[in-house]
Design a protein around this motif. Sequence first.
Motif: not given
Length: 420
Positions: A99-104
């Motif tokens: 990402g980004g922050t996939p775990t969002m």
Amino acid sequence: MPALPDGTPVPDDGALPGWVRPAVPDGVARPFGVYVHVPFCSVRCGYCDFNTYTASELGGGANQAAYATTALREVDLARRVLDDAGLGSRPVSTVFFGGGTPTMLPAADLARVLRGIDDAWGLADGAEVTTEANPDSVTPDSLRLLADAGFTRVSFGMQSAVPHVLATLERTHDPRRVPDVVTWARDAGLDVSLDLIYGTPGESLDDWRASLEAVLATGVDHVSAYALVVEPGTKMHAQVRRGELTLPDEDDQAAKYELADDLLTEAGLGWYEVSNWARGPEHACRHNLAYWRGDDWWGIGPGAHSYVAGPSAGDGEHAGVRWWNVKHPRRYAALLEDGTSPGAGRELLTPAESQLERVLLGVRVREGLEVAALDPSRRPAVAGLVARGLLDGVAAVRGRVVLTRQGRLLADAVVRELTP
């Protein structure tokens, strides 16, 4: 964020060029990986130039809650395109959510995308499945859900253990949380990597040592350490231009790399790529190694890149094709909803371009590459690079190009001398 490269149009159906056909050297098909780009972040860090968006930047039509469904539409497109090219029968060796922050996204959404990939091609036995995560974006429950869904690794963006360095980078997590998330991930059965950045304005050598010691105290089996690169167009670039921040010089960067290599090596983590160390081959990131070795991959998501090599001889003019998706999540989603490829452009690589990339990427890994893989006109340069301490002399005698530590610090210069 950087602009997409120029290229030729991608067909509306995403079809690959007719000369792309399976290549099966020695009876073994090229490995195939899948990258899934999740373009969401809670805040935009000042140094970041990745294709990521906060909620306030997205606007209407780019629904984070619907992203898994959108990504699965591209999985379906990819399956059809690869089937039509005769490349759809290979199981997936590695999957990487970045990402980004996939775990969002909820863990259930990430699991659903992974199931879709498995349904499309099947996961190979022992497949590596990684997600990136911020330390403040996971819980023990979410990590267990990911492990139960088939994820095998998590890579935490730690960046630093020093509060003032994190503040300059505009990272929001509490560094005291890192040991906890490592423990949670390991308890869930996940392999763990920690990612660091060195060379932040205001970071001293002692600050960097403190970050490395904090990483080693967790006992993780993989560490990535990247020199900060401040790209034009970022907030930090503007701060540097205005004189609000001062970047370190090359000697400072070199000293920090050498300190990282010393401490990580002493702790039993050996380098396997210029910026990556692992406790053993079983802990190396196989997905990233696939990039450096020139394997095939499909990138899912806005701005994601993909690559498929042609047969060893291509059609005499081309040796591979690379393409990339439109950048904005809203446009990406709209194209897929209409049944159209989200590809924004592509380039058809000539054998010479493919060879250049092989050298560029191959010298970065510890195994190096064969001297015979170099253009004949550049092979004599190997002896000079050995004499200057940039290439390993014993490896060169055995016919391989392998960087010394000094060579790792000057890898770009080495590549320039090894390519026409």
